[in-house]
Design a protein around this motif. Structure first.
Motif, PDB file in Angstrom:
ATOM      1  N   GLY A 132      19.318  44.885  79.688  1.00  0.00           N
ATOM      2  CA  GLY A 132      20.740  45.083  80.338  1.00  0.00           C
ATOM      3  C   GLY A 132      21.465  43.920  80.634  1.00  0.00           C
ATOM      4  N   ARG A 169      28.649  47.477  72.522  1.00  0.00           N
ATOM      5  CA  ARG A 169      27.867  46.516  73.459  1.00  0.00           C
ATOM      6  C   ARG A 169      27.949  44.996  73.138  1.00  0.00           C
ATOM      7  N   ASN A 229      24.663  44.673  78.009  1.00  0.00           N
ATOM      8  CA  ASN A 229      23.546  45.617  77.783  1.00  0.00           C
ATOM      9  C   ASN A 229      22.530  45.300  76.766  1.00  0.00           C
TER      10      ASN A 229
END
Length: 123
Positions: A15, A66, A84
Motif C-alpha cells: 500500500g 498505480r 499502492n
C-alpha cells in the motif's frame, strides 16, 4: 555510451509508495525513449513502463493506475512513481534506454541498462 544509474529503491509496506529515479552521465536522456523493467528471482525480466521522446507513455496492465513514468529534462532524469505497492511488485527494477522515438516492451530492443535497484514490498 550512456551510463544509467537508478536510485530510490527500498523496503516498503504493501500500500506504500516509492519513487525510482534514473539519471545519466554523458548523454541527454531526452534524446532516448526510456523504459523501466523489473526482474524477480526466478522470473524473466519484464516490461513495466516506458516513455517516448515525445513524453507519451506505455504501461503494462499490472501497473496501470498505480505507476507513473515521467521525465525531467532539466535534471536529465526519468522517474517511476509507484503507488499502492503490492508484494508481487517485489523485484529489481532496471532503467533502460534506446535510440528510438518510442519505447519497446521487448528487453532485447534496448541498448543501455542501469545496474538495477531493489524494491521489496512486505505484506
Amino acid at each position: 555510451q550512456v551510463q544509467l544509474v537508478e536510485s530510490g529503491g527500498g523496503l516498503v509496506q504493501a500500500g506504500g509508495s516509492l519513487r525510482l529515479s534514473c539519471g545519466a552521465s554523458g548523454r541527454t536522456l531526452s534524446n532516448y525513449a526510456m523504459g523501466w523493467f523489473r526482474q524477480a528471482p526466478g522470473n524473466e525480466r519484464e516490461f513495466v513502463a516506458g516513455i517516448s521522446k515525445l513524453d507519451t507513455t506505455d504501461y503494462t496492465d499490472f501497473v496501470k493506475g498505480r505507476f507513473t513514468v515521467s521525465r525531467d529534462n532539466a535534471k536529465n532524469t526519468v522517474y517511476l512513481q509507484m503507488n499502492n505497492l503490492k508484494p508481487e511488485d517485489t523485484a529489481v527494477y532496471y532503467c533502460t534506454a534506446r535510440n528510438f522515438v518510442v519505447p519497446s516492451r521487448t528487453k532485447g530492443e534496448y541498448t543501455y541498462w542501469g545496474q538495477g535497484t531493489q524494491v521489496t514490498v512486505s505484506s
